[in-house]
Scaffold this active site. Structure first.
Site, short mmCIF file in Angstrom:
data_model
loop_
_atom_site.label_atom_id
_atom_site.label_comp_id
_atom_site.label_asym_id
_atom_site.label_seq_id
_atom_site.Cartn_x
_atom_site.Cartn_y
_atom_site.Cartn_z
N ARG A 124 14.38 -3.77 7.90
CA ARG A 124 13.95 -2.96 9.08
C ARG A 124 13.36 -3.84 10.32
O ARG A 124 13.16 -5.06 10.00
CB ARG A 124 12.49 -2.19 8.89
CG ARG A 124 12.71 -0.82 8.45
CD ARG A 124 11.50 -0.19 7.81
NE ARG A 124 10.16 -0.58 8.23
CZ ARG A 124 9.10 -0.21 7.71
NH1 ARG A 124 9.09 0.61 6.51
NH2 ARG A 124 7.87 -0.68 8.15
N LYS A 150 0.91 -1.32 0.04
CA LYS A 150 -0.12 0.13 0.09
C LYS A 150 0.95 1.38 0.16
O LYS A 150 0.60 2.11 -0.75
CB LYS A 150 -1.21 0.07 1.26
CG LYS A 150 -0.50 -0.08 2.49
CD LYS A 150 -1.48 -0.02 3.51
CE LYS A 150 -0.98 -0.20 5.11
NZ LYS A 150 0.09 -0.83 5.26
N ARG A 193 12.13 -7.22 1.78
CA ARG A 193 11.97 -5.85 1.79
C ARG A 193 13.05 -5.20 2.60
O ARG A 193 13.53 -5.69 3.34
CB ARG A 193 10.74 -5.32 2.57
CG ARG A 193 10.28 -3.90 2.41
CD ARG A 193 8.76 -4.02 2.47
NE ARG A 193 8.47 -3.43 3.97
CZ ARG A 193 7.35 -2.99 4.14
NH1 ARG A 193 6.37 -2.76 3.07
NH2 ARG A 193 7.10 -2.59 5.31
N ARG A 227 2.69 -8.46 13.63
CA ARG A 227 1.95 -7.30 12.98
C ARG A 227 0.60 -7.87 12.15
O ARG A 227 -0.12 -7.34 12.15
CB ARG A 227 3.02 -6.53 12.08
CG ARG A 227 4.19 -5.92 12.65
CD ARG A 227 5.09 -5.22 11.71
NE ARG A 227 4.62 -4.29 11.08
CZ ARG A 227 5.11 -3.86 9.82
NH1 ARG A 227 6.34 -4.36 9.59
NH2 ARG A 227 4.81 -2.78 9.46
N ARG A 275 -5.76 2.71 11.42
CA ARG A 275 -5.65 1.33 11.66
C ARG A 275 -6.33 0.65 12.87
O ARG A 275 -6.33 -0.35 12.98
CB ARG A 275 -4.09 1.24 11.88
CG ARG A 275 -3.05 0.75 10.99
CD ARG A 275 -1.52 0.64 11.54
NE ARG A 275 -0.77 -0.18 10.78
CZ ARG A 275 0.21 0.46 10.02
NH1 ARG A 275 0.32 1.78 9.81
NH2 ARG A 275 0.93 -0.18 9.30
P1 AMP Z 1 3.95 1.15 8.63
O1 AMP Z 1 5.14 1.75 7.82
O2 AMP Z 1 2.73 1.95 8.06
O3 AMP Z 1 3.82 -0.34 8.29
O4 AMP Z 1 4.07 1.24 10.05
C1 AMP Z 1 5.09 0.70 11.12
C2 AMP Z 1 4.77 0.78 12.36
O5 AMP Z 1 4.52 2.12 12.57
C3 AMP Z 1 3.34 0.03 12.75
O6 AMP Z 1 3.65 -1.45 13.02
C4 AMP Z 1 3.07 0.48 13.84
O7 AMP Z 1 3.59 0.05 14.96
C5 AMP Z 1 3.20 1.91 13.68
N1 AMP Z 1 2.05 2.93 13.13
C6 AMP Z 1 2.13 3.32 11.80
N2 AMP Z 1 0.89 3.85 11.75
C7 AMP Z 1 0.05 3.51 12.65
C8 AMP Z 1 -1.26 4.04 13.18
N3 AMP Z 1 -2.06 4.48 12.15
N4 AMP Z 1 -1.52 3.51 14.57
C9 AMP Z 1 -0.97 3.03 15.33
N5 AMP Z 1 0.55 2.55 15.01
C10 AMP Z 1 0.90 2.91 13.86
#
Ligand code: AMP
Length: 214
Positions: free
Chosen positions: A160, A13, A127, A171, A88
């Protein structure tokens, strides 16, 4: 055009959101990127967020919602935005709806990039991310031009911590429990559109542009 992207971690996404932002000239707002920038800059928010992110958990809503509400009210969002990784949780979605309603607006599309769990774990281990500029790659499908080096800024690209297999599994569990209920939430609002995220990246983008219009 106000768009939100939904999908499991690693569904692609973020890659799609960046392309949408370019094509429709709207800002790409990624809460994950915002948290990572805060971690890199050593802010108090970054320090708090890291504790959750490293465990594959969601950062609490109270640390996340205000941040996004401030961001979408900035000038560059007047013609819309593409939100990537937010909301989320149901409370985050409700906070977003309420904030938009206050300014007489609403979301236009919620795009769900659908990929089964078994594909996700394989994808995530390949990744690679640049912790300096946020660019993401994949060792097979989107490799860097020079191995291990970011095309965009020349820094090192890494797996990461939260993309490591054990964290990915966590996750995914968190995604199914807390984020997937948003599919029904947006289905009820009639703005849910689903695309098959197992297709090649270009085909996924083509499907999305058909939904959004030229
Ligand atoms: P992403 O890069 O979007 O996969 O986000 C990496 C991490 O950031 C996630 O696994 C969460 O720990 C945190 N995170 C990102 N967006 C949110 C959100 N909207 N609510 C809570 N945690 C978030």
């Amino acid at each position: 055009m106000k768009i939100i992207m939904l999908g499991a971690p690693g569904a692609g996404k973020g890659t799609q959101a960046k392309q949408i932002a370019d094509k429709y000239s709207i800002p790409h707002i990624s809460t994950g990127d915002i948290f990572r920038a805060n971690i890199k800059n050593g802010t108090a928010l970054g320090e708090k967020a890291k504790q959750y992110m490293d465990q594959g958990l969601l950062v609490p809503d109270e640390l996340t919602c205000d941040l996004v509400m401030d961001r979408i009210q900035q000038d560059d969002c007047k013609n819309g935005f593409v939100l990537d990784g937010f909301p989320r949780t149901i409370p985050q979605a409700q906070a977003l709806d309420a904030a938009l309603e206050k300014i007489g607006q609403s979301l236009d599309y919620e795009i769900d990039v659908d990929v089964p769990d078994e594909n996700i774990v394989n994808r995530m281990s390949g990744r690679r991310a640049c912790l300096s500029c946020g660019a993401t790659y994949h060792v097979v499908s989107i490799p860097t031009k020079v191995e291990g080096i970011c095309d965009r800024c020349g820094s090192e690209v890494v797996l990461r911590d939260d993309d490591k297999p054990e964290t990915v599994q966590k996750r995914l569990t968190v995604y199914h429990e807390q984020t997937q209920p948003l599919i029904d939430y947006y289905k009820k609002q009639n703005i849910l559109k689903s695309v098959d995220g197992t297709q090649p990246m270009e085909a996924v983008f083509e499907a999305i542009t058909q939904i959004l219009g030229a």
